[in-house]
Design a protein around this motif. Structure first.
Motif, mmCIF file in Angstrom:
data_model
loop_
_atom_site.group_PDB
_atom_site.id
_atom_site.type_symbol
_atom_site.label_atom_id
_atom_site.label_comp_id
_atom_site.label_asym_id
_atom_site.label_seq_id
_atom_site.Cartn_x
_atom_site.Cartn_y
_atom_site.Cartn_z
ATOM 1 N N GLU A 59 0.834 -1.215 0.000
ATOM 2 C CA GLU A 59 0.000 0.000 0.000
ATOM 3 C C GLU A 59 0.869 1.265 0.000
ATOM 4 N N ALA A 60 1.975 1.234 0.752
ATOM 5 C CA ALA A 60 2.863 2.400 0.768
ATOM 6 C C ALA A 60 3.559 2.565 -0.575
ATOM 7 N N GLN A 61 3.970 1.439 -1.156
ATOM 8 C CA GLN A 61 4.636 1.492 -2.460
ATOM 9 C C GLN A 61 3.754 2.121 -3.530
ATOM 10 N N GLU A 62 2.481 1.773 -3.474
ATOM 11 C CA GLU A 62 1.566 2.306 -4.488
ATOM 12 C C GLU A 62 1.466 3.832 -4.368
ATOM 13 N N ILE A 63 1.303 4.306 -3.147
ATOM 14 C CA ILE A 63 1.180 5.756 -2.947
ATOM 15 C C ILE A 63 2.499 6.449 -3.269
ATOM 16 N N PHE A 64 3.586 5.858 -2.794
ATOM 17 C CA PHE A 64 4.905 6.481 -2.970
ATOM 18 C C PHE A 64 5.247 6.605 -4.458
ATOM 19 N N ALA A 65 4.999 5.546 -5.213
ATOM 20 C CA ALA A 65 5.335 5.565 -6.639
ATOM 21 C C ALA A 65 4.399 6.487 -7.418
ATOM 22 N N LYS A 66 3.100 6.433 -7.097
ATOM 23 C CA LYS A 66 2.144 7.254 -7.859
ATOM 24 C C LYS A 66 2.336 8.742 -7.612
ATOM 25 N N GLY A 67 2.922 9.096 -6.473
ATOM 26 C CA GLY A 67 3.150 10.507 -6.159
ATOM 27 C C GLY A 67 3.927 11.229 -7.242
ATOM 28 N N ASN A 68 4.788 10.501 -7.952
ATOM 29 C CA ASN A 68 5.580 11.131 -9.009
ATOM 30 C C ASN A 68 5.551 10.278 -10.277
ATOM 31 N N ASN A 69 4.473 9.515 -10.477
ATOM 32 C CA ASN A 69 4.339 8.682 -11.683
ATOM 33 C C ASN A 69 5.555 7.784 -11.893
ATOM 34 N N GLU A 70 6.030 7.193 -10.792
ATOM 35 C CA GLU A 70 7.187 6.313 -10.893
ATOM 36 C C GLU A 70 6.771 4.846 -10.800
ATOM 37 N N TYR A 71 7.761 3.983 -10.907
ATOM 38 C CA TYR A 71 7.535 2.543 -10.775
ATOM 39 C C TYR A 71 7.891 2.117 -9.355
ATOM 40 N N PRO A 72 7.048 1.279 -8.752
ATOM 41 C CA PRO A 72 7.412 0.765 -7.426
ATOM 42 C C PRO A 72 8.625 -0.160 -7.543
ATOM 43 N N VAL A 73 9.293 -0.430 -6.425
ATOM 44 C CA VAL A 73 10.380 -1.420 -6.463
ATOM 45 C C VAL A 73 9.846 -2.809 -6.135
ATOM 46 N N VAL A 74 8.687 -2.841 -5.490
ATOM 47 C CA VAL A 74 8.088 -4.117 -5.105
ATOM 48 C C VAL A 74 7.196 -4.593 -6.249
ATOM 49 N N GLU A 75 7.336 -5.863 -6.575
ATOM 50 C CA GLU A 75 6.559 -6.392 -7.700
ATOM 51 C C GLU A 75 5.070 -6.463 -7.369
ATOM 52 N N GLU A 76 4.289 -6.470 -8.433
ATOM 53 C CA GLU A 76 2.839 -6.624 -8.323
ATOM 54 C C GLU A 76 2.147 -5.506 -7.555
ATOM 55 N N VAL A 77 2.751 -4.330 -7.616
ATOM 56 C CA VAL A 77 2.084 -3.139 -7.098
ATOM 57 C C VAL A 77 1.711 -2.324 -8.329
#
Ligand code: FE
Length: 364
Positions: free
Chosen positions: A307-325
């Motif tokens: 859940e944190a990865q999704e928010i963190f990555a979407k904040g700047n249109n980036e890719y998460p480091v954790v798979e399947e997010v």
């Protein structure tokens, strides 16, 4: 002379402190460092159950994340925002009395600068090791990647067919003479790209490439990545190198002119037949003198939850480091690509070589 943490936080000048729990949730312009300001002494908690976070990220969505961490753990976050180099010098002058527990910043070469100054401590966490792929974290656990950004080729759809594009190396070919835009070699994103090339193809080949690229420039390097994309759309150059999220930001803009710019420009992931497209990270590490190291590790582990990865990555249109997010729609529409999995820590290690290469190539 010893300072208490409160005194140290009170002395912080030119940086901005925000207690997340009381933050108004203002949305700063993602390209600026303007933030809400609060008096640091108002915000410094003195007891356990706190975390002092130094961050050079300025996205509104990050605040939701920090609140999520506090409500999950009861640990209150004192946030100090500033430019990365400012924060690094700040911690150097604070020395062993630094209140900083965690540094969050963008670009592996900046994390390396902090590493060079001996600011990080090694973290042993099975959670972080299994969540963050090996190529996206420091081999000794000094820092961990939290999001990925791809350095892509953008092209003018009217003048370039994507079938003409292949690799970063190819942009040094004479067919691109007078057609390439890229920002200055003093920019850390370009330094990291060159650092990855030194690692993969060696110093001589990287230097030869840099010379060829410079000879193909449509203009002297100027502006940031968004300016290169705009120059491509305006026909000042046919191709440019930029981080993918700058294009995504234009594509999502509510400004019709910016949308038109994004429409005019295609995004191409280079080196797909070979080592893959260069990626960089935003990342974080626990500081050597962290007063709350356990809270710091808990915070990093929290940032790798889905859940944190999704928010963190979407904040700047980036890719998460954790798979399947999941990623933002505009980012998933760009398509999947093969990532160059050279370890991101090599970008910084090759930095002095890179500076000499850029100099010899005459890349301003
Ligand atoms: Fe950026």
């Amino acid at each position: 002379m010893k300072f208490t943490k409160r005194q140290l936080l009170s002395t912080i000048a030119g940086l901005t402190a925000i207690t997340i729990a009381s933050c108004s949730g203002q949305a700063p312009d993602s390209t600026s460092s303007e933030t809400d300001s609060a008096t640091p002494s108002d915000t410094a908690a003195e007891m356990d159950g706190e975390l002092n976070l130094y961050s050079s990220r300025h996205y509104d969505t990050d605040n939701a994340l920090y609140q999520g961490f506090t409500s999950k753990t009861g640990i209150e976050i004192n946030l100090i925002e500033g430019e990365a180099d400012e924060l690094i010098s700040r911690m150097q002058s604070e020395g062993e009395n630094s209140p900083a527990d965690v540094l969050v910043t963008v670009d592996a070469s900046r994390l390396w600068r902090a590493e060079e100054e001996g600011l990080f401590q090694s973290v042993e966490s099975e959670t972080l090791k299994s969540a963050v792929p090996e190529n996206l974290r420091h081999p000794d656990g000094l820092w961990f990647g939290l999001t990925q950004r791809a350095r892509v080729i953008v092209y003018n759809k009217d003048t370039v067919d994507p079938s003409e594009l292949s690799t970063y190396e190819d942009l040094a070919d004479s067919q691109w003479e007078g057609r390439v835009c890229i920002r200055s070699s003093s920019n850390i994103y370009n330094q990291s790209l060159l650092g990855s090339m030194v690692e993969s193809i060696g110093v001589d080949a990287t230097e030869e490439w840099a010379k060829g690229l410079v000879s193909n420039f449509a203009r002297e390097p100027e502006g940031g990545d968004t300016d290169q994309i705009k120059a491509v759309a305006a026909g000042q150059c046919d191709v440019a190198i930029a981080n993918h999220y700058y294009w995504a930001r234009l594509a999502k803009s509510e400004d019709a002119t910016e949308q038109e710019i994004a429409d005019q420009v295609g995004v191409f992931f280079p080196n797909q037949e070979g080592r893959g497209t260069h990626v960089n990270i935003s990342g974080a590490g626990v500081l050597e003198n962290a007063p709350n190291p356990e809270n710091a590790i808990a915070f990093l582990e929290y940032l790798t939850t889905p859940e944190a990865q999704e928010i963190f990555a979407k904040g700047n249109n980036e890719y998460p480091v954790v798979e399947e997010v999941s990623v933002d729609d505009v980012v998933s529409d760009m398509g999947d690509f093969k990532v160059d999995t050279v370890n991101v820590s090599t970008y910084g290690y090759n930095n002095s070589e890179v500076l000499q290469i850029s100099d010899r190539a005459g890349w301003k």
